[in-house]
Scaffold this motif. Structure first.
Motif, PDB file in Angstrom:
ATOM      1  N   GLY A 156       0.783  -1.227   0.000  1.00 39.84           N
ATOM      2  CA  GLY A 156       0.000   0.000   0.000  1.00 39.84           C
ATOM      3  C   GLY A 156       0.815   1.277   0.000  1.00 39.84           C
ATOM      4  N   TRP A 157       2.130   1.172   0.203  1.00 44.18           N
ATOM      5  CA  TRP A 157       2.975   2.373   0.275  1.00 44.18           C
ATOM      6  C   TRP A 157       2.867   3.221  -0.988  1.00 44.18           C
ATOM      7  N   CYS A 158       2.983   2.608  -2.140  1.00 45.27           N
ATOM      8  CA  CYS A 158       2.993   3.358  -3.403  1.00 45.27           C
ATOM      9  C   CYS A 158       1.657   4.029  -3.688  1.00 45.27           C
ATOM     10  N   ALA A 159       0.581   3.511  -3.149  1.00 43.06           N
ATOM     11  CA  ALA A 159      -0.745   4.087  -3.393  1.00 43.06           C
ATOM     12  C   ALA A 159      -1.047   5.268  -2.473  1.00 43.06           C
ATOM     13  N   LEU A 160      -0.227   5.486  -1.460  1.00 44.00           N
ATOM     14  CA  LEU A 160      -0.464   6.591  -0.532  1.00 44.00           C
ATOM     15  C   LEU A 160      -0.225   7.931  -1.213  1.00 44.00           C
ATOM     16  N   PRO A 161      -0.954   8.957  -0.803  1.00 43.39           N
ATOM     17  CA  PRO A 161      -0.701  10.298  -1.337  1.00 43.39           C
ATOM     18  C   PRO A 161       0.743  10.722  -1.044  1.00 43.39           C
ATOM     19  N   PHE A 162       1.292  11.525  -1.933  1.00 48.38           N
ATOM     20  CA  PHE A 162       2.676  11.961  -1.800  1.00 48.38           C
ATOM     21  C   PHE A 162       2.958  12.582  -0.440  1.00 48.38           C
ATOM     22  N   GLU A 163       2.051  13.436   0.043  1.00 42.06           N
ATOM     23  CA  GLU A 163       2.293  14.125   1.313  1.00 42.06           C
ATOM     24  C   GLU A 163       2.394  13.151   2.492  1.00 42.06           C
ATOM     25  N   VAL A 164       1.673  12.047   2.429  1.00 45.94           N
ATOM     26  CA  VAL A 164       1.730  11.043   3.492  1.00 45.94           C
ATOM     27  C   VAL A 164       3.062  10.298   3.414  1.00 45.94           C
ATOM     28  N   ARG A 165       3.473   9.929   2.198  1.00 44.72           N
ATOM     29  CA  ARG A 165       4.769   9.250   2.046  1.00 44.72           C
ATOM     30  C   ARG A 165       5.913  10.161   2.461  1.00 44.72           C
ATOM     31  N   ALA A 166       5.829  11.451   2.102  1.00 44.68           N
ATOM     32  CA  ALA A 166       6.877  12.408   2.473  1.00 44.68           C
ATOM     33  C   ALA A 166       6.957  12.544   3.996  1.00 44.68           C
ATOM     34  N   PHE A 167       5.802  12.632   4.650  1.00 46.06           N
ATOM     35  CA  PHE A 167       5.769  12.731   6.109  1.00 46.06           C
ATOM     36  C   PHE A 167       6.414  11.501   6.746  1.00 46.06           C
ATOM     37  N   ALA A 168       5.998  10.314   6.313  1.00 48.31           N
ATOM     38  CA  ALA A 168       6.512   9.082   6.909  1.00 48.31           C
ATOM     39  C   ALA A 168       8.007   8.926   6.645  1.00 48.31           C
ATOM     40  N   THR A 169       8.453   9.298   5.466  1.00 49.60           N
ATOM     41  CA  THR A 169       9.877   9.198   5.143  1.00 49.60           C
ATOM     42  C   THR A 169      10.692  10.109   6.053  1.00 49.60           C
ATOM     43  N   GLU A 170      10.249  11.342   6.213  1.00 51.64           N
ATOM     44  CA  GLU A 170      10.961  12.279   7.089  1.00 51.64           C
ATOM     45  C   GLU A 170      10.928  11.802   8.535  1.00 51.64           C
ATOM     46  N   HIS A 171       9.757  11.329   8.957  1.00 53.84           N
ATOM     47  CA  HIS A 171       9.623  10.842  10.335  1.00 53.84           C
ATOM     48  C   HIS A 171      10.560   9.660  10.580  1.00 53.84           C
ATOM     49  N   GLU A 172      10.619   8.744   9.648  1.00 51.88           N
ATOM     50  CA  GLU A 172      11.496   7.579   9.787  1.00 51.88           C
ATOM     51  C   GLU A 172      12.960   8.002   9.833  1.00 51.88           C
ATOM     52  N   ASP A 173      13.320   8.985   9.024  1.00 55.52           N
ATOM     53  CA  ASP A 173      14.708   9.460   8.999  1.00 55.52           C
ATOM     54  C   ASP A 173      15.114  10.084  10.335  1.00 55.52           C
TER      55      ASP A 173
END
Length: 89
Positions: free
Chosen positions: A12-29
């Protein structure tokens, strides 16, 4: 294989809106990053305050994303699960 896959490798990661993926990526970093090594008590307090401020900001951003995507069942479910896993709730 790791017991917990990074977010970008989960279904489901690729289907998420860009802003959600960007948030999660930054949070994980930034998860687990304390801002550096304190050299005295004052710098330790400063780093702790920065970490707490960053966490408040991330929780507010997560809440805004949840509100914005509440009608998209897949995205809302992903955000809920992510909030539980990362203790953003």
């Amino acid at each position: 294989m790791p017991t917990q896959l990074p977010q970008m490798h989960r279904p489901g990661w690729c289907a998420l809106p860009f802003e959600v993926r960007a948030f999660a990526t930054e949070h994980e970093d930034l998860r687990g990053f304390s801002g550096g090594e304190p050299f005295d008590y004052e710098s330790m307090q400063h780093l702790q305050q920065q970490a707490e401020q960053r966490l408040r900001h991330e929780r507010a951003q997560w809440a805004r994303l949840r509100a914005r995507h509440q009608h998209d069942k897949a995205t809302a479910a992903w955000l809920d699960r992510y909030g539980e896993e990362t203790e953003l709730r």
